[in-house]
Design a protein around this motif. Sequence first.
Motif, PDB file in Angstrom:
ATOM      1  N   HIS A   1       9.853   3.116   5.081  1.00  0.00           N
ATOM      2  CA  HIS A   1       9.625   4.082   3.996  1.00  0.00           C
ATOM      3  C   HIS A   1      10.483   3.751   2.772  1.00  0.00           C
ATOM      4  CE1 HIS A   1       8.530   7.849   2.124  1.00  0.00           C
ATOM      5  NE2 HIS A   1       9.819   8.125   1.944  1.00  0.00           N
ATOM      6  N   GLN A   2      11.659   3.169   2.995  1.00  0.00           N
ATOM      7  CA  GLN A   2      12.529   2.756   1.892  1.00  0.00           C
ATOM      8  C   GLN A   2      12.039   1.472   1.231  1.00  0.00           C
ATOM      9  OE1 GLN A   2      16.410   2.379   3.648  1.00  0.00           O
ATOM     10  NE2 GLN A   2      16.700   4.581   3.824  1.00  0.00           N
ATOM     11  N   GLY A   3      10.997   0.886   1.778  1.00  0.00           N
ATOM     12  CA  GLY A   3      10.428  -0.311   1.171  1.00  0.00           C
ATOM     13  C   GLY A   3      10.977  -1.618   1.724  1.00  0.00           C
ATOM     14  N   ARG A   4      11.613  -1.573   2.862  1.00  0.00           N
ATOM     15  CA  ARG A   4      12.147  -2.799   3.469  1.00  0.00           C
ATOM     16  C   ARG A   4      11.019  -3.531   4.199  1.00  0.00           C
ATOM     17  NH1 ARG A   4      16.277  -2.805   0.347  1.00  0.00           N
ATOM     18  NH2 ARG A   4      17.709  -1.095   0.680  1.00  0.00           N
ATOM     19  N   ASN A   5      10.626  -4.660   3.672  1.00  0.00           N
ATOM     20  CA  ASN A   5       9.511  -5.407   4.246  1.00  0.00           C
ATOM     21  C   ASN A   5       9.826  -5.893   5.660  1.00  0.00           C
ATOM     22  OD1 ASN A   5       6.841  -6.415   3.966  1.00  0.00           O
ATOM     23  ND2 ASN A   5       7.690  -8.468   3.685  1.00  0.00           N
TER      24      ASN A   5
ATOM     25  N   LEU B   1      -0.610   0.464   6.985  1.00  0.00           N
ATOM     26  CA  LEU B   1       0.670  -0.071   6.520  1.00  0.00           C
ATOM     27  C   LEU B   1       0.556  -1.494   5.988  1.00  0.00           C
ATOM     28  CD1 LEU B   1       3.696   0.564   6.308  1.00  0.00           C
ATOM     29  CD2 LEU B   1       3.966  -0.314   8.628  1.00  0.00           C
ATOM     30  N   PHE B   2      -0.383  -2.262   6.525  1.00  0.00           N
ATOM     31  CA  PHE B   2      -0.500  -3.664   6.126  1.00  0.00           C
ATOM     32  C   PHE B   2      -1.691  -3.949   5.229  1.00  0.00           C
ATOM     33  CE2 PHE B   2       2.488  -4.095   9.532  1.00  0.00           C
ATOM     34  CZ  PHE B   2       3.288  -5.138   9.112  1.00  0.00           C
ATOM     35  N   GLY B   3      -2.527  -2.980   4.975  1.00  0.00           N
ATOM     36  CA  GLY B   3      -3.711  -3.237   4.164  1.00  0.00           C
ATOM     37  C   GLY B   3      -3.733  -2.457   2.870  1.00  0.00           C
ATOM     38  N   GLY B   4      -4.622  -2.859   2.009  1.00  0.00           N
ATOM     39  CA  GLY B   4      -4.909  -2.123   0.781  1.00  0.00           C
ATOM     40  C   GLY B   4      -3.718  -1.867  -0.111  1.00  0.00           C
TER      41      GLY B   4
ATOM     42  N   TRP C   1       1.881  -2.336  -2.624  1.00  0.00           N
ATOM     43  CA  TRP C   1       3.137  -1.642  -2.903  1.00  0.00           C
ATOM     44  C   TRP C   1       4.329  -2.484  -2.457  1.00  0.00           C
ATOM     45  CZ3 TRP C   1       6.854   0.808   0.397  1.00  0.00           C
ATOM     46  CH2 TRP C   1       7.776   1.605  -0.285  1.00  0.00           C
ATOM     47  N   PHE C   2       4.257  -3.050  -1.252  1.00  0.00           N
ATOM     48  CA  PHE C   2       5.357  -3.890  -0.764  1.00  0.00           C
ATOM     49  C   PHE C   2       5.506  -5.147  -1.621  1.00  0.00           C
ATOM     50  CE2 PHE C   2       5.281  -1.322   3.078  1.00  0.00           C
ATOM     51  CZ  PHE C   2       6.623  -1.280   3.406  1.00  0.00           C
ATOM     52  N   THR C   3       4.390  -5.728  -2.057  1.00  0.00           N
ATOM     53  CA  THR C   3       4.448  -6.912  -2.909  1.00  0.00           C
ATOM     54  C   THR C   3       5.080  -6.582  -4.253  1.00  0.00           C
ATOM     55  OG1 THR C   3       2.478  -7.793  -1.838  1.00  0.00           O
ATOM     56  CG2 THR C   3       3.065  -8.737  -3.955  1.00  0.00           C
ATOM     57  N   ASP C   4       4.654  -5.495  -4.881  1.00  0.00           N
ATOM     58  CA  ASP C   4       5.219  -5.075  -6.162  1.00  0.00           C
ATOM     59  C   ASP C   4       6.695  -4.722  -6.032  1.00  0.00           C
ATOM     60  OD1 ASP C   4       2.748  -5.433  -7.297  1.00  0.00           O
ATOM     61  OD2 ASP C   4       2.235  -3.289  -7.312  1.00  0.00           O
ATOM     62  N   LEU C   5       7.050  -4.067  -4.942  1.00  0.00           N
ATOM     63  CA  LEU C   5       8.438  -3.686  -4.713  1.00  0.00           C
ATOM     64  C   LEU C   5       9.323  -4.917  -4.556  1.00  0.00           C
ATOM     65  CD1 LEU C   5      10.141  -1.115  -4.372  1.00  0.00           C
ATOM     66  CD2 LEU C   5       9.760  -1.317  -1.920  1.00  0.00           C
TER      67      LEU C   5
END
Length: 116
Positions: A42-46, A95-98, A103-107
């Motif tokens: 949730h904190q954005g840790r890939n 979590l892994f799609g769309g 969001w994870f890539t931009d983050l």
Amino acid sequence: MFTLLTGIRPDAPGEEPVPAWVTAGIVMVFGGLTIWLAAKTHQGRNWARWALLGYLMLGWWLSSSELTEQFMRSPLVGFIDVLCIGMELAACGLLFGGQSAAWFTDLARTREPPGR
């Protein structure tokens, strides 16, 4: 974890019942790990997203070997297990799609490298 409650999951024939304190300890350790990984995700840790996927996949692999036996001993427990696996699969798909993947890539692009 609901099926670990006393009276929900029948004991296998010939097995000793597991003491409640052992069940509580297992739930606390693995439930805590799940919550910690979900919070880090949730904190954005890939890395946490991938660790959570690996953790869930290990659980699916371990539970799949007992699934047929669970259905034979208690159809309700087998159904609950299948339902939980299905919800986990759906959550991983989200979590892994769309938009989540974007969001994870931009983050990752906006984060500064460590030490700066």
